[in-house]
Design an enzyme around this catalytic site. Structure first.
Site: not given
Ligand SMILES: [Zn+2]
Length: 254
Positions: A38, A127, A186
């Protein structure tokens, strides 16, 4: 730069802060983007379109249908492919001048150190905390500027640690490793699609400023973003003199 490059980058070159010299610095630069998800998607796309000459993309994941809601580097036909291969192809369509080094691996240990050592700037688009701390430690050791980004649900943050400057604080000063708390990723939590676009784009912006040597960077400040309320909040960062990663080594006991 050749005529095509002068045209491609003309809207940068028209900016007096960048000009031909600044653009040439970008073309001669190497950025390491860790994570092609992302945050890494918009970050890599803007680094590439802006003409950063070499982009090293590192990610050991493959493209999944659940990624496509926000990971704009990847397309539906890329489902199942390594993210770095998908990213390299997308970047090639936008700017074939850019050399993409695709590392389909989770960079660790000596491989991480070597990749950081070769980079002019590192973008942490990962992440998880283990990777974030490993990247930070490598950047402190190798004295390479780190642009850190994070996003979950509707909350994002971005910070710059310019380890080329003596006395710069680090990610560990801000988030000590022993205060990690429950990790929220995420991969398992929700995340608002444009939020990663905003934070990843901010990371590209700060990286390009660091590479071209323009403006005032975010070094020494942490920006927190609440997308629901559309509010930014700024926090001054101070170095922890006893930081286990960037602090002065404690004198040995007599
Ligand atoms: Zn530190």
């Amino acid at each position: 730069m050749n005529d095509d490059q002068l045209l491609r980058y003309s809207r940068h070159i028209l900016l007096p802060e960048i000009g031909i010299e600044g653009q040439a610095r970008l073309v001669g630069s190497r950025a390491l983007v860790i994570g092609a998800g992302g945050l890494g998607s918009p970050a890599a796309l803007y680094l590439a379109s802006a003409g950063v000459g070499t982009i090293v993309l590192a990610d050991n994941d493959t493209v999944d249908l659940t990624n496509l809601q926000r990971q704009i580097l990847h397309t539906t036909p890329a489902i199942g492919r390594p993210k770095v291969a998908s990213g390299r192809d997308t970047i090639g369509l936008i700017n074939p001048e850019v050399q993409v080094v695709a590392l389909a691996e989770r960079l660790e240990g000596a491989r991480l150190d070597a990749a950081v050592h070769e980079a002019d700037v590192v973008l942490d688009c990962s992440d998880n905390f283990a990777t974030r701390h490993a990247i930070n430690e490598a950047c402190v050791r190798e004295r390479v500027a780190l642009v850190s980004g994070a996003a979950i649900r509707f909350d994002g943050q971005v910070a710059v640690f310019d380890h080329r400057e003596p006395g710069s604080g680090c990610y560990h000063c801000l988030f000590p490793a022993d205060a990690r708390g429950d990790e929220e990723r995420c991969a398992t939590m929700g995340v608002f699609a444009p939020l990663v676009g905003v934070i990843g784009t901010m990371q590209a912006m700060e990286a390009i400023k660091l590479l071209a040597g323009i403006g005032e960077t975010l070094a020494g400040r942490l920006l927190l973003f609440d997308a629901r309320a559309q509010r930014w909040h700024e926090v001054r960062l101070s170095r922890d003199p006893h930081c286990a990663v960037c602090g002065e080594p404690r004198a040995a006991a007599a």
